[in-house]
Write a protein that holds these residues in place. Structure first.
Motif, PDB file in Angstrom:
ATOM      1  N   GLY A  61       0.814  -1.221   0.000  1.00  0.00           N
ATOM      2  CA  GLY A  61       0.000   0.000   0.000  1.00  0.00           C
ATOM      3  C   GLY A  61       0.842   1.263   0.000  1.00  0.00           C
ATOM      4  O   GLY A  61       0.497   2.252  -0.657  1.00  0.00           O
ATOM      5  N   ALA A 121       2.322   1.657  -3.452  1.00  0.00           N
ATOM      6  CA  ALA A 121       1.285   2.145  -4.362  1.00  0.00           C
ATOM      7  C   ALA A 121       1.098   3.646  -4.201  1.00  0.00           C
ATOM      8  O   ALA A 121       1.000   4.376  -5.192  1.00  0.00           O
ATOM      9  N   THR A 131      -3.275   2.570  -8.031  1.00  0.00           N
ATOM     10  CA  THR A 131      -4.376   1.970  -7.288  1.00  0.00           C
ATOM     11  C   THR A 131      -3.900   0.631  -6.731  1.00  0.00           C
ATOM     12  O   THR A 131      -2.872   0.088  -7.168  1.00  0.00           O
ATOM     13  N   SER A 132      -4.672   0.069  -5.819  1.00  0.00           N
ATOM     14  CA  SER A 132      -4.279  -1.228  -5.255  1.00  0.00           C
ATOM     15  C   SER A 132      -4.273  -2.307  -6.340  1.00  0.00           C
ATOM     16  O   SER A 132      -3.398  -3.178  -6.351  1.00  0.00           O
ATOM     17  N   THR A 142      -1.048  -4.517  -7.454  1.00  0.00           N
ATOM     18  CA  THR A 142      -1.047  -5.982  -7.469  1.00  0.00           C
ATOM     19  C   THR A 142      -0.489  -6.493  -8.794  1.00  0.00           C
ATOM     20  O   THR A 142       0.345  -7.407  -8.820  1.00  0.00           O
TER      21      THR A 142
END
Length: 162
Positions: A55, A58, A64-65, A69
């Motif tokens: 997080g 990011a 964004t998450s 990912t």
């Protein structure tokens, strides 16, 4: 007749651009060497400090998450980073660099660090302090411009009601 300090400003700005372009070329060479994008390399540069929370990465990268990912998936696939759960909080994903990262691109950056060290050794302590102060001021100017543009963007969105 001595020139005024402001007469060197265009040269200073031009030299800052040259520095940025040189760093940009080195980063592109590093990204090419390990087969990643420049954005992925930005994440890897942040991981050089050690494991990071996904997080936080990011947020630093403006992702964004979901995008984070996907980026971590790519870094794991290339063997440049690993993803683990934080033992203290299993909800948190930690991303860490692998030895491959340092083996593949570390030499490029160590070479530059070696040159900078040799250069710094030629300066007196006072000259080095002036150079460091100047570099910190340049960093602050870039960060200020980033902060200003982010707040201008937020202000613009508020005025438009978005």
């Amino acid at each position: 007749m001595a020139s005024s300090p402001s007469s060197g400003v265009p040269s200073l700005i031009s030299t800052c651009r040259e520095l940025y372009e040189a760093i940009d070329r080195l980063d592109q060479r590093a990204a090419d060497r390990v087969g990643v994008s420049r954005n992925d390399l930005r994440a890897l540069n942040l991981l050089e400090r050690g494991p990071q929370r996904a997080g936080e990465l990011a947020a630093q990268l403006g992702l964004t998450s979901g995008a984070m990912t996907t980026l971590i998936d790519r870094l794991e696939k290339t063997g440049l980073a690993t993803r683990t759960r934080d033992p203290a909080d299993r909800r948190v994903v930690l991303v860490a660099p692998t030895d491959r990262l340092f083996k593949e691109v570390g030499g490029l950056y160590r070479q530059v660090a070696g040159h900078l060290t040799s250069l710094a050794e030629r300066y007196t302590a006072q000259e080095l302090e002036v150079a460091l102060r100047h570099l910190r001021e340049i960093i602050a100017a870039y960060e200020s411009a980033t902060d200003d543009s982010e707040s201008s963007s937020r202000d613009s969105n508020v005025s438009r009601g978005t």
